[in-house]
Design a protein around this motif. Structure first.
Motif, PDB file in Angstrom:
ATOM      1  N   PRO A 187      -5.775 -12.399  12.134  1.00 24.15           N
ATOM      2  CA  PRO A 187      -5.166 -11.163  11.833  1.00 24.15           C
ATOM      3  C   PRO A 187      -6.516 -10.122  12.065  1.00 24.15           C
ATOM      4  N   PHE A 188      -5.831  -8.820  12.200  1.00 27.55           N
ATOM      5  CA  PHE A 188      -6.661  -7.804  12.407  1.00 27.55           C
ATOM      6  C   PHE A 188      -7.709  -7.735  11.341  1.00 27.55           C
ATOM      7  N   ALA A 189      -9.045  -7.730  11.649  1.00 29.54           N
ATOM      8  CA  ALA A 189     -10.015  -7.563  10.707  1.00 29.54           C
ATOM      9  C   ALA A 189      -9.976  -6.571   9.506  1.00 29.54           C
ATOM     10  N   ASP A 190      -9.351  -5.213  10.007  1.00 27.82           N
ATOM     11  CA  ASP A 190      -9.316  -3.961   8.917  1.00 27.82           C
ATOM     12  C   ASP A 190      -8.089  -4.125   8.436  1.00 27.82           C
ATOM     13  N   ASP A 191      -7.209  -5.268   8.215  1.00 28.77           N
ATOM     14  CA  ASP A 191      -5.893  -5.299   7.681  1.00 28.77           C
ATOM     15  C   ASP A 191      -6.116  -5.998   6.212  1.00 28.77           C
ATOM     16  N   GLY A 234      -1.447  -1.130  12.083  1.00 27.63           N
ATOM     17  CA  GLY A 234      -2.485  -1.775  12.054  1.00 27.63           C
ATOM     18  C   GLY A 234      -2.980  -2.345  10.759  1.00 27.63           C
ATOM     19  N   ALA A 235      -2.793  -1.573   9.738  1.00 30.11           N
ATOM     20  CA  ALA A 235      -3.196  -2.390   8.175  1.00 30.11           C
ATOM     21  C   ALA A 235      -2.062  -1.950   7.257  1.00 30.11           C
ATOM     22  N   HIS A 236      -1.851  -2.894   6.620  1.00 36.88           N
ATOM     23  CA  HIS A 236      -0.712  -3.029   5.498  1.00 36.88           C
ATOM     24  C   HIS A 236      -1.274  -2.453   4.177  1.00 36.88           C
ATOM     25  N   HIS A 237      -1.062  -1.239   3.499  1.00 37.25           N
ATOM     26  CA  HIS A 237      -1.832  -0.609   2.488  1.00 37.25           C
ATOM     27  C   HIS A 237      -0.746  -0.445   1.230  1.00 37.25           C
ATOM     28  N   LEU A 238       0.494  -1.021   1.183  1.00 34.60           N
ATOM     29  CA  LEU A 238       1.216  -0.785   0.145  1.00 34.60           C
ATOM     30  C   LEU A 238       0.644  -1.311  -1.189  1.00 34.60           C
ATOM     31  N   GLU A 239       0.262  -2.974  -0.965  1.00 38.85           N
ATOM     32  CA  GLU A 239      -0.248  -3.669  -1.967  1.00 38.85           C
ATOM     33  C   GLU A 239      -1.413  -2.857  -2.734  1.00 38.85           C
ATOM     34  N   GLY A 240      -2.154  -2.417  -1.940  1.00 36.85           N
ATOM     35  CA  GLY A 240      -3.530  -1.735  -2.442  1.00 36.85           C
ATOM     36  C   GLY A 240      -2.946  -0.399  -3.302  1.00 36.85           C
ATOM     37  N   TYR A 241      -2.197   0.293  -2.801  1.00 37.93           N
ATOM     38  CA  TYR A 241      -1.570   1.461  -3.603  1.00 37.93           C
ATOM     39  C   TYR A 241      -1.130   0.997  -4.919  1.00 37.93           C
ATOM     40  N   LEU A 242      -0.228   0.030  -4.867  1.00 42.00           N
ATOM     41  CA  LEU A 242       0.461  -0.488  -5.947  1.00 42.00           C
ATOM     42  C   LEU A 242      -0.523  -1.239  -7.094  1.00 42.00           C
ATOM     43  N   ARG A 243      -1.567  -1.523  -6.579  1.00 43.75           N
ATOM     44  CA  ARG A 243      -2.595  -2.180  -7.601  1.00 43.75           C
ATOM     45  C   ARG A 243      -3.367  -0.941  -8.132  1.00 43.75           C
ATOM     46  N   ARG A 244      -3.586   0.361  -7.454  1.00 47.12           N
ATOM     47  CA  ARG A 244      -3.977   1.400  -8.165  1.00 47.12           C
ATOM     48  C   ARG A 244      -3.056   1.971  -9.143  1.00 47.12           C
ATOM     49  N   ILE A 245      -1.838   1.876  -8.715  1.00 47.26           N
ATOM     50  CA  ILE A 245      -0.763   2.437  -9.837  1.00 47.26           C
ATOM     51  C   ILE A 245      -1.015   1.608 -10.940  1.00 47.26           C
ATOM     52  N   ALA A 246      -0.907   0.306 -10.918  1.00 49.08           N
ATOM     53  CA  ALA A 246      -0.945  -0.633 -12.076  1.00 49.08           C
ATOM     54  C   ALA A 246      -2.362  -0.571 -12.886  1.00 49.08           C
ATOM     55  N   GLU A 247      -3.242  -0.297 -12.037  1.00 46.38           N
ATOM     56  CA  GLU A 247      -4.511  -0.127 -13.074  1.00 46.38           C
ATOM     57  C   GLU A 247      -4.817   1.079 -13.668  1.00 46.38           C
ATOM     58  N   ARG A 248      -4.129   2.262 -13.255  1.00 45.30           N
ATOM     59  CA  ARG A 248      -4.286   3.645 -13.718  1.00 45.30           C
ATOM     60  C   ARG A 248      -3.380   3.357 -15.096  1.00 45.30           C
ATOM     61  N   GLY A 249      -2.244   2.553 -15.219  1.00 44.29           N
ATOM     62  CA  GLY A 249      -1.619   2.507 -16.408  1.00 44.29           C
ATOM     63  C   GLY A 249      -0.422   3.395 -16.224  1.00 44.29           C
ATOM     64  N   VAL A 250      -0.041   3.675 -15.032  1.00 43.90           N
ATOM     65  CA  VAL A 250       1.283   4.476 -14.731  1.00 43.90           C
ATOM     66  C   VAL A 250       2.418   3.785 -15.311  1.00 43.90           C
ATOM     67  N   ARG A 251       3.497   4.416 -15.945  1.00 39.39           N
ATOM     68  CA  ARG A 251       4.537   3.743 -16.495  1.00 39.39           C
ATOM     69  C   ARG A 251       5.411   3.630 -15.187  1.00 39.39           C
TER      70      ARG A 251
END
Length: 771
Positions: A28-32, A198-215
Motif C-alpha cells: 500500500p501507499f505509505a501515506d494511506d 491517494g489516501a483514504h480519510h473517512l475512517e479518521g474523520y469518523l473517529r474524530r467525530i466519535a472522540e468529540r462525542g458528537v451525537r
C-alpha cells in the motif's frame, strides 16, 4: 530481483512487486492511513482464465453481418480473427451505420468504471474517436447518482453538494454537535474512487467525530452502514421512506414555530408552498412525527425529540447516494435540503446538508482545486443522449419520446452499440428485459480485458489490456495526489492498450492525426501531467515537481481545499452571491416543476409511496437492497481473493433478519431462491441482527450466470430489480425499489464460477474439423 512498480487503481495508490515478470505482492501507499485490502487482488488481472486474449467475432454475425439474428448473442461460438481484420470490421460498421442511419444510431455505451488511468480511459477515448467522425448517442449521469444531481442542479444551481464539495468532513468533525446520517457513511464504500485516490480519510474523520462525542443518529435498514465504534443510535427505517422522516422532522419544527424564518425569507424561494405542504393545507395531512412514524416504522417520540435537538444544536444532515437510486429518488435529496433550510444552518461550519459522504473515497475529504488530468473527448458533434439507466427503453422503443430535466426528447434508432470499459449486464436493472433489448441492434462491439457477461453477448470483441500492462497516470477532483501508473507486466495474449486500439481505429477512419495530436502513450502522460502542474502554479502558486521527478517517485501532491463550508458566501449575502437557479435562491417551491406538472416529481419536496415498498407488501414479501460489495468494485475482480472471501458455497450471500429467516424456515448457510415477476436467482443465506426486519440485502457484482431454466445461479440482484425511472424529471435508476420473495432451495450444488467458465469455454471452442 524484485521491482517495485508504482501504480494506482480505484481502490487506492500502491506499489506492485514484480519478480521475473510475475506479480508477487502489493504494498500500500505509505501515506494511506486506511488502505483497501482489494488492492491485493489486482494480480487477478494477470491470470488468463477470464481474459480476452485475441480479437473474436461471433460466428453468426461474421457470416451474415448486420442481418444476423441478435438472439444468437451469448449462445453462439466466437471465431478468432487477426487484429487488422477486426479493426477493419469495426471501422466498416461505424462508416456503414453513420452513412445509412446517421450518427445518432451509434450508441457509445461506455460507462466510466474502466481503468482509473486518465490516458487509457476507454470511455473518453471512444467518444473522442466518434466525435471526430460525426458523433454518437451518449448517456448522461450515472447509475450511482442521477436523480440526486438532477434535482440539486434545479434547486441549488449545481451538483457540487453531492460531488464532494459540500461541507468537508474535517469541518463537520470540528463543529457539528448533531450528525444525522441518512443511509450509509461506511469505509466499505469509501474504499473506491473513480479515477483513483491517494489516501483514504473517512475512517479518521469518523473517529474524530466519535472522540468529540458528537451525537450521531444513523437512519438505515442496515446497522453496519456505520462502523460500530461510532456509537451511533440506529434507527432501522423502512427502505424508501427517508423522505417522510425528513418531512416529519421539518413539520414538527414548523408547527412549534422554531423554524428559521429569516433564513427562509432571505435564502430560499417557494418556502411558503413548502411550509403549506408541511401543514397539510392542500392534502389535509399534517407532516409531523405521528404521520412520519406511520410511514417509516420509527417511534414518533424519537422523531419529536430529534426535531427539537436539530434546532438547539449545530446540526448536519448527510444523505447517501443510495437513497436516490429509488422510485421518486429526487425527493430524499430535496427533502433533506428543505429540512436543512427550515433548521436554518446552511452555510455555517458543521451545519446544513451534504450528500454522498463515504459513497466514494473522496467525497467529503479535502478536495482538489487544481486541474485534474484527463483526455478530452473533443467537440460534441451531435446533440443526442439518453439518461444512463434508460438503455433498455432506448433499444426497445426507438422513436418514442422521453423527458429529462424539463425537456422532451426522442429515443434514437440505435443500430450499433460500441461498449468500451463497462458491463451493463452488471449495472443495469431487470437483466432479463435487457437481454431482450440487447438482441435488437444490428452490431454490438465490446472492448474489454475480460470475458464479462456483456463481452459474451457481443458480435465483435476487442481484447484490451489492463492497467498493469501499460503506463498511465491517475488523478481526479477528489484526490489529493496525481499517481504514476507504471507498466508492471507484459500484455496478455494479443491484448492492446485502449489508446493503441483507438489510435489504430482512428487511422482507419481517416482521423488519426486529430486523435493522437502527434503524441504516443508517454507523450500524452507527460502532456496531461504538465497541464495540471502548470495550472497549479498559475492559479494557486502551488509548485508540483517536474514530470521526470514525479514519474520516478510515483506520486505528486496537488493543491486542496480544507475546512470547506458550503454556501457560506451565499448565506452571508444572497444578492451578491446568487445561485444558478430560477430565483437565485435555494428552491423549495419550483415554478418550473409546477409548469411541467410531473405527477411523480411535484413542485415541492413531497412523500409519494414508491411502486414497491413494505407499506404495501404482501406478508411474505421482503424489500431487497442491492448495495456495493465489500470485496470488489461492481463486477471488477469478482474472482479475486477479497471478493471470494465474502462468498459462501460459491454464491453471494443474502443477509436476512433472524425473524424473517425463521419465518421462512431458512438457516444460516442455506441455499435460497429469490424471485419476483422479473426473475429469480440463488444465494447463500446469512442471518444477521444488523439487518432490519422485512429487509433482504444482496450485494451487486456477481457475474450474470443464467442457467437453462432461467434462474441466475451466482446471486446477481439485477435479475430482480425494477427497470423504471426515478421520475419523469430525473430519470435515474430505481434499483432500491424492489420487493422479492425468498425460500430455501435445497439440492442445487452447481458452482456458479465453474459454470460460467464452462459456458465461456464452449463459446470459445474451435469447431471440430470434418473429414
Amino acid at each position: 530481483m524484485i521491482r517495485r512498480v508504482p501504480h494506482c487503481s480505484h481502490w487506492g495508490t500502491f506499489s506492485i512487486l514484480v519478480e521475473d515478470g510475475r506479480i508477487v505482492d502489493v504494498e500500500p501507499f505509505a501515506d494511506d492511513p486506511a488502505p483497501s485490502p482489494i488492492i491485493h487482488s489486482v494480480a487477478e488481472w494477470a491470470k488468463p482464465d477470464r481474459r480476452v486474449l485475441r480479437p473474436m467475432v461471433r460466428d453468426g454475425w461474421l457470416r451474415s453481418r448486420e442481418t444476423s439474428d441478435g438472439a444468437g448473442r451469448g449462445n453462439e461460438r466466437f471465431v478468432a480473427v487477426p487484429w487488422d481484420e477486426a479493426l477493419e470490421l469495426v471501422a466498416t460498421e461505424i462508416r456503414r451505420v453513420a452513412a445509412t442511419h446517421g450518427n445518432a444510431s451509434i450508441f457509445a455505451g461506455s460507462y466510466g468504471w474502466t481503468s482509473c488511468g486518465r490516458v487509457h480511459h476507454a470511455s473518453s477515448l471512444l467518444k473522442r474517436t466518434l466525435n471526430l467522425v460525426g458523433g454518437f448517442t451518449g448517456h448522461v449521469d450515472t447509475y450511482s447518482i442521477a436523480a440526486g444531481p438532477v434535482i440539486l442542479r434545479h434547486t441549488l444551481g449545481d451538483e457540487q453538494a453531492c460531488g464532494g464539495q459540500a461541507n468537508t468532513l474535517d469541518s463537520i468533525a470540528a463543529h457539528s454537535e448533531t450528525l444525522v446520517v441518512f443511509g450509509a457513511m461506511s469505509p466499505r464504500t469509501a474504499q473506491t474512487e473513480a479515477g483513483g485516490i491517494g489516501a483514504h480519510h473517512l475512517e479518521g474523520y469518523l473517529r474524530r467525530i466519535a472522540e468529540r462525542g458528537v451525537r450521531v443518529v444513523h437512519v438505515s435498514p442496515l446497522r453496519d452502514d456505520l462502523p460500530e465504534w461510532v456509537n451511533a443510535e440506529w434507527w432501522p427505517i423502512r427502505p424508501n421512506t427517508d423522505t417522510a422522516l425528513m418531512l416529519g422532522l421539518a413539520g414538527e419544527i414548523v408547527a412549534d414555530g422554531r423554524h428559521d424564518a429569516d433564513f427562509l425569507a432571505r435564502c430560499t424561494s417557494g418556502s411558503d408552498e413548502f411550509l403549506a405542504y408541511l401543514r397539510g393545507d392542500v392534502d389535509g395531512l399534517r407532516k409531523d412525527a405521528a404521520w412520519a412514524s406511520g410511514v417509516t416504522g420509527l417511534p414518533a417520540d424519537q422523531i419529536r425529540a430529534l426535531a427539537t435537538r436539530l434546532v438547539q444544536t449545530r446540526s448536519m444532515l448527510t444523505v447517501s447516494w443510495a437513497l436516490q437510486r429509488a422510485h421518486h429518488g429526487e425527493q430524499p435529496f430535496w427533502a433533506a435540503l428543505g429540512l436543512a433550510a427550515v433548521i436554518g444552518q446552511i452555510g455555517l461550519p458543521g451545519g446544513g446538508a451534504g450528500y454522498g459522504y463515504g459513497s466514494l473515497g473522496g467525497v467529503g475529504a479535502p478536495f482538489a482545486i487544481g486541474k485534474s488530468p484527463g483526455m478530452s473527448q473533443g467537440h460534441k458533434a451531435i446533440d443526442s443522449f439518453i439518461p444512463v439507466a434508460r438503455i433498455s427503453d432506448m433499444l426497445l422503443n426507438p422513436g418514442e419520446s422521453f423527458t429529462y430535466q424539463g425537456e422532451t426528447r426522442t429515443y434514437p434508432d440505435v443500430r450499433l452499440v460500441y461498449w468500451a470499459g463497462g458491463n451493463p449486464f452488471h449495472h443495469h436493472q431487470d437483466l432479463n428485459r435487457l437481454s431482450k433489448a440487447w438482441q435488437r441492434p444490428e452490431t454490438i462491439i465490446v472492448q474489454d480485458p475480460m470475458w464479462t457477461a456483456t463481452a459474451r453477448r457481443a458480435d465483435i470483441v476487442l481484447p484490451a489490456s489492463t492497467s498493469i500492462e501499460r503506463n498511465d497516470l491517475a488523478g481526479n477532483k477528489r484526490s489529493d495526489v496525481i499517481a504514476a501508473m507504471h507498466r508492471a507486466i507484459d500484455p496478455l495474449g494479443q491484448s492492446r492498450s485502449d489508446f493503441d486500439i483507438f489510435n489504430a481505429l482512428a487511422e482507419r477512419l481517416g482521423v488519426g492525426p486529430a486523435f493522437n495530436e502527434g503524441r504516443d502513450e508517454m507523450g500524452w502522460i507527460r502532456h496531461l501531467y504538465d497541464e495540471s502542474r502548470d495550472y497549479a502554479l498559475r492559479a494557486h502558486g502551488f509548485q508540483m515537481p517536474e514530470f521526470d521527478s514525479f514519474w520516478e517517485r510515483g506520486h505528486a501532491s496537488v493543491p486542496v481545499k480544507r475546512d470547506h463550508v458550503y454556501l457560506d458566501q451565499f448565506r452571508a449575502d444572497p444578492d451578491r452571491n446568487p445561485l444558478d437557479t430560477e430565483s437565485g435562491r435555494i428552491v423549495l417551491g419550483s415554478q418550473t416543476l409546477a409548469r411541467l406538472g410531473h405527477a411523480d416529481c411535484p413542485s415541492h419536496p413531497a412523500w409519494m409511496p414508491p411502486a414497491e415498498w413494505l407499506g404495501e407488501a404482501a406478508p411474505d414479501e421482503l424489500h431487497l437492497i442491492s448495495h456495493q460489495p465489500r470485496g470488489r468494485l461492481h463486477s471488477q475482480l469478482e474472482s479475486g481473493e477479497s471478493s471470494l472471501t465474502d462468498r459462501r458455497n460459491g454464491r453471494e450471500q443474502l443477509r436476512l433478519n433472524p425473524g424473517d429467516a425463521e419465518a421462512r424456515g431458512i438457516r444460516d448457510g442455506d441455499t435460497v431462491r429469490l424471485w419476483n415477476t422479473r426473475g429469480a436467482c440463488l444465494a447463500t443465506a446469512s442471518v444477521s441482527e444488523d439487518t432490519a426486519r422485512g429487509v433482504a440485502v444482496l450485494p451487486t457484482g456477481a457475474w450474470f450466470t443464467p442457467a437453462d431454466d432461467g434462474t441466475e445461479i451466482s446471486g446477481n440482484p439485477n435479475v430482480l430489480t425494477l427497470d423504471i425511472p426515478s421520475s419523469a424529471f430525473g430519470q435515474g435508476c430505481a434499483a432500491h425499489t424492489c420487493l422479492i420473495r425468498v425460500a430455501p432451495h435445497a439440492g442445487d450444488n452447481r458452482d456458479p464460477m465453474q459454470t460460467y467458465q464452462t459456458q465461456l469455454a464452449e463459446m470459445l471452442a474451435e469447431p471440430e474439423e470434418t473429414s
